[in-house]
Motif scaffolding. Sequence first.
Motif, PDB file in Angstrom:
ATOM      1  N   MET A  15       0.840  -1.195   0.000  1.00  0.00           N
ATOM      2  CA  MET A  15       0.000   0.000   0.000  1.00  0.00           C
ATOM      3  C   MET A  15       0.869   1.237   0.000  1.00  0.00           C
ATOM      4  O   MET A  15       1.858   1.303   0.711  1.00  0.00           O
ATOM      5  N   ARG A  16       0.476   2.201  -0.824  1.00  0.00           N
ATOM      6  CA  ARG A  16       1.192   3.471  -0.894  1.00  0.00           C
ATOM      7  C   ARG A  16       0.180   4.604  -0.885  1.00  0.00           C
ATOM      8  O   ARG A  16      -0.871   4.498  -1.519  1.00  0.00           O
ATOM      9  N   GLN A  17       0.520   5.682  -0.203  1.00  0.00           N
ATOM     10  CA  GLN A  17      -0.301   6.884  -0.205  1.00  0.00           C
ATOM     11  C   GLN A  17       0.116   7.731  -1.396  1.00  0.00           C
ATOM     12  O   GLN A  17       1.298   7.992  -1.599  1.00  0.00           O
ATOM     13  N   ILE A  18      -0.839   8.137  -2.222  1.00  0.00           N
ATOM     14  CA  ILE A  18      -0.564   9.035  -3.343  1.00  0.00           C
ATOM     15  C   ILE A  18      -1.449  10.270  -3.194  1.00  0.00           C
ATOM     16  O   ILE A  18      -2.292  10.331  -2.301  1.00  0.00           O
ATOM     17  N   LYS A  26      -1.255  -2.481  -8.508  1.00  0.00           N
ATOM     18  CA  LYS A  26      -1.570  -1.671  -9.690  1.00  0.00           C
ATOM     19  C   LYS A  26      -2.957  -1.038  -9.618  1.00  0.00           C
ATOM     20  O   LYS A  26      -3.403  -0.402 -10.554  1.00  0.00           O
ATOM     21  N   TYR A  27      -3.638  -1.173  -8.485  1.00  0.00           N
ATOM     22  CA  TYR A  27      -4.989  -0.655  -8.315  1.00  0.00           C
ATOM     23  C   TYR A  27      -4.983   0.638  -7.512  1.00  0.00           C
ATOM     24  O   TYR A  27      -4.218   0.788  -6.575  1.00  0.00           O
ATOM     25  N   MET A  28      -5.864   1.587  -7.900  1.00  0.00           N
ATOM     26  CA  MET A  28      -5.986   2.857  -7.200  1.00  0.00           C
ATOM     27  C   MET A  28      -7.340   2.946  -6.527  1.00  0.00           C
ATOM     28  O   MET A  28      -8.342   2.525  -7.085  1.00  0.00           O
ATOM     29  N   PHE A  29      -7.369   3.503  -5.332  1.00  0.00           N
ATOM     30  CA  PHE A  29      -8.599   3.700  -4.585  1.00  0.00           C
ATOM     31  C   PHE A  29      -8.707   5.183  -4.263  1.00  0.00           C
ATOM     32  O   PHE A  29      -7.926   5.712  -3.474  1.00  0.00           O
ATOM     33  N   GLN A  30      -9.653   5.869  -4.881  1.00  0.00           N
ATOM     34  CA  GLN A  30      -9.821   7.309  -4.732  1.00  0.00           C
ATOM     35  C   GLN A  30     -10.282   7.669  -3.326  1.00  0.00           C
ATOM     36  O   GLN A  30     -11.054   6.937  -2.706  1.00  0.00           O
ATOM     37  N   VAL A  34      -3.772   5.772   3.705  1.00  0.00           N
ATOM     38  CA  VAL A  34      -3.100   4.610   4.276  1.00  0.00           C
ATOM     39  C   VAL A  34      -2.551   5.002   5.635  1.00  0.00           C
ATOM     40  O   VAL A  34      -1.948   6.063   5.787  1.00  0.00           O
ATOM     41  N   ALA A  35      -2.784   4.146   6.628  1.00  0.00           N
ATOM     42  CA  ALA A  35      -2.281   4.411   7.977  1.00  0.00           C
ATOM     43  C   ALA A  35      -1.890   3.101   8.638  1.00  0.00           C
ATOM     44  O   ALA A  35      -2.462   2.057   8.342  1.00  0.00           O
ATOM     45  N   THR A  36      -0.898   3.176   9.520  1.00  0.00           N
ATOM     46  CA  THR A  36      -0.496   2.025  10.328  1.00  0.00           C
ATOM     47  C   THR A  36      -1.150   2.172  11.694  1.00  0.00           C
ATOM     48  O   THR A  36      -0.991   3.187  12.364  1.00  0.00           O
TER      49      THR A  36
END
Length: 59
Positions: A15-18, A26-30, A34-36
């Motif tokens: 998971m990456r924050q953009i 390769k999937y994006m979630f609008q 992301v948090a731990t």
Amino acid sequence: MASLYGIKAAKLGSMRQIKTGAKVGKYMFQSEFVATMPRGYTSSFKRKGKTALPIQDYH
């Protein structure tokens, strides 16, 4: 929502924050972030409104 046909997003890749949300593999979630959590797991979350709480956990 951060699930793809019933598969949890965490299983799809890292998971990456953009700028526009969260990216998992390769999937994006609008509009998600992301948090731990204190227990150590990383998840993607989405707010239910303009206030800080409540948030929904999508794993």
